[in-house]
Design a protein around this motif. Structure first.
Motif, PDB file in Angstrom:
ATOM      1  N   UNK A 242       0.817  -1.220   0.000  1.00 55.64           N
ATOM      2  CA  UNK A 242       0.000   0.000   0.000  1.00 55.64           C
ATOM      3  C   UNK A 242       0.847   1.266   0.000  1.00 55.64           C
ATOM      4  N   UNK A 243       2.157   1.149   0.248  1.00 52.12           N
ATOM      5  CA  UNK A 243       3.057   2.301   0.214  1.00 52.12           C
ATOM      6  C   UNK A 243       3.836   2.415  -1.098  1.00 52.12           C
ATOM      7  N   UNK A 244       3.486   1.599  -2.080  1.00 55.20           N
ATOM      8  CA  UNK A 244       4.246   1.603  -3.338  1.00 55.20           C
ATOM      9  C   UNK A 244       4.247   2.979  -4.001  1.00 55.20           C
ATOM     10  N   UNK A 261      20.237   6.227  -7.031  1.00 54.20           N
ATOM     11  CA  UNK A 261      19.741   5.243  -6.087  1.00 54.20           C
ATOM     12  C   UNK A 261      19.312   4.010  -6.853  1.00 54.20           C
ATOM     13  N   UNK A 262      19.343   2.876  -6.179  1.00 53.58           N
ATOM     14  CA  UNK A 262      18.814   1.651  -6.749  1.00 53.58           C
ATOM     15  C   UNK A 262      17.379   1.498  -6.257  1.00 53.58           C
ATOM     16  N   UNK A 263      16.471   1.192  -7.178  1.00 53.01           N
ATOM     17  CA  UNK A 263      15.057   1.070  -6.848  1.00 53.01           C
ATOM     18  C   UNK A 263      14.560  -0.277  -7.360  1.00 53.01           C
ATOM     19  N   UNK A 264      14.003  -1.072  -6.461  1.00 54.07           N
ATOM     20  CA  UNK A 264      13.507  -2.395  -6.824  1.00 54.07           C
ATOM     21  C   UNK A 264      12.042  -2.531  -6.420  1.00 54.07           C
ATOM     22  N   UNK A 265      11.243  -3.015  -7.345  1.00 54.67           N
ATOM     23  CA  UNK A 265       9.864  -3.398  -7.048  1.00 54.67           C
ATOM     24  C   UNK A 265       9.783  -4.903  -7.266  1.00 54.67           C
TER      25      UNK A 265
END
Length: 292
Positions: A242-244, A261-265
Motif C-alpha cells: 500500500x506504500x508503493x 539510487x537503486x530502486x527495486x519493485x
C-alpha cells in the motif's frame, strides 16, 4: 531448587561449549537496555554480534542500524524477519562481510498506548535519544569502527521512512541507506491539525508529514543534493504494498534531482516474509558500501 538451577546452568554451559567445539564460533543475539535522560525511560535494543566477535577481541566491525516498523520493537527483526539467520548464512558464504547489527526500540504495540516514531515529537524526543545517547553508547560499548564509511542504516515501513530521513539529514554519518516498504510521506489531503497532546497516532502521523522524505528532495538546493550523493541509496518495495506509490514518488524525486539510487519493485506486499527476503539484498549491499 537452587541445586536444580545450578545443575541446569552447568548442563547448558556444557552443551554450548560442545556445540562451539563441534561447529566453531557462533554468532550471538543479545537484548539489553539503556536509560535515556531525553526520554526519561529505559529503552531496549537487540544486537547481533558476528561469529568472530569473541574469538578476535581486538577486531572492530562496521555497523548496521536496523529500524523496525510501527507497532514493532527491537526484537522484531530477529524474531519475525530472522535477521540473525540471514546474516549467518550470508557471512558464511562470503556474500556479506561480518558486521554488528543493532535494532533499537522506537515504539510498541499498540501505537495508541505507546509512543512510536524516530523523530522528535511533543513528549517523545526520540531523535535526540538516538543521536545523543543511543548511537554513542553502542559505538563505545561494542567494538564498532564508528565512522561514516563503516556505518549504514536500514529499516522497514515506519523504520524505512526513519532510515531515509536519518540518512538525508545526517549524510555525514552513513555510507549507505536501505529502505524497505518505506513510509516516505503521508498525503496532507483532509488532514486536521493535532490538538490533543495524548493523541499519539495523530502526533506520529504529523511527524511523518513534517519529515517528508520526498519533500526533502524536492526542496533540495545544490548543497543538499551534493550531500545526498555521498550516501549510497537503495529503495525496495513490493508491487502489492500500500506504500508503493509513496516509494515511486520518492524515486522520481531522487532521479529528477540527479541523486543516484537503486530502486527495486518485487513481488509481494507489506509482510514479514517480504522484509525477510529483502535482507538477502540489503546485507550484501551495505557490505559493498562499507569502506568506500
Amino acid at each position: 531448587m537452587k541445586k536444580i538451577i545450578l545443575l541446569f546452568c552447568v548442563v547448558f554451559s556444557s552443551v554450548a561449549l560442545q556445540a562451539q567445539a563441534l561447529w566453531g564460533p557462533m554468532s550471538k543475539v543479545v537484548t539489553d537496555s539503556i536509560y535515556s535522560e531525553n526520554l526519561k525511560a529505559w529503552r531496549a535494543y537487540t544486537i547481533y554480534l558476528p561469529k568472530s566477535y569473541e574469538t578476535q577481541p581486538d577486531r572492530k566491525y562496521p555497523v548496521l542500524y536496523l529500524l523496525h516498523g510501527m507497532t514493532g520493537t527491537n526484537t522484531g527483526w530477529f524474531r519475525d524477519q530472522r535477521a540473525n539467520e540471514v546474516a549467518d548464512q550470508l557471512m558464511d558464504s562470503g556474500e556479506a562481510c561480518e558486521m554488528i547489527i543493532v535494532s533499537p526500540n522506537a515504539g510498541g504495540n499498540p501505537p495508541t498506548e505507546y509512543w512510536n516514531g524516530y523523530f522528535n515529537m511533543p513528549g517523545w524526543p526520540y531523535e535526540d535519544f538516538f543521536y545523543k545517547e543511543f548511537m554513542p553508547y553502542i559505538e563505545k560499548t561494542y567494538r564498532v569502527i564508528g565512522d561514516k564509511q563503516h556505518r549504514a542504516i536500514a529499516g522497514l515501513s515506519m523504520g524505512g521512512g526513519g532510515t531515509t530521513s536519518y540518512a538525508q539529514r545526517y549524510p555525514d554519518l552513513y555510507c549507505a541507506a536501505y529502505a524497505m516498504s518505506a513510509l516516505m510521506d503521508i498525503p496532507q489531503e483532509g488532514a486536521a491539525p493535532v490538538k490533543d497532546p495524548t493523541d499519539k497516532m495523530g502526533i506520529l502521523t504529523q511527524s511523518v508529514r513534517d519529515h517528508s522524505c520526498t519533500k526533502y528532495v524536492l526542496e533540495a538546493d545544490d548543497a543538499r543534493k551534493a550531500a545526498l550523493r555521498t550516501v549510497q541509496w537503495f529503495v525496495d518495495c513490493g508491487d502489492d504494498d500500500f506504500l508503493l506509490d509513496r516509494n515511486i514518488e520518492f524515486f522520481q524525486a531522487m532521479r529528477n534531482a540527479g541523486i543516484p539510487l537503486q530502486f527495486r519493485v518485487r513481488d509481494g506486499g507489506h509482510t514479514n516474509e517480504y522484509w525477510h527476503t529483502a535482507l538477502f539484498t540489503c546485507l550484501p549491499f551495505v557490505s559493498r558500501c562499507f569502506g568506500k
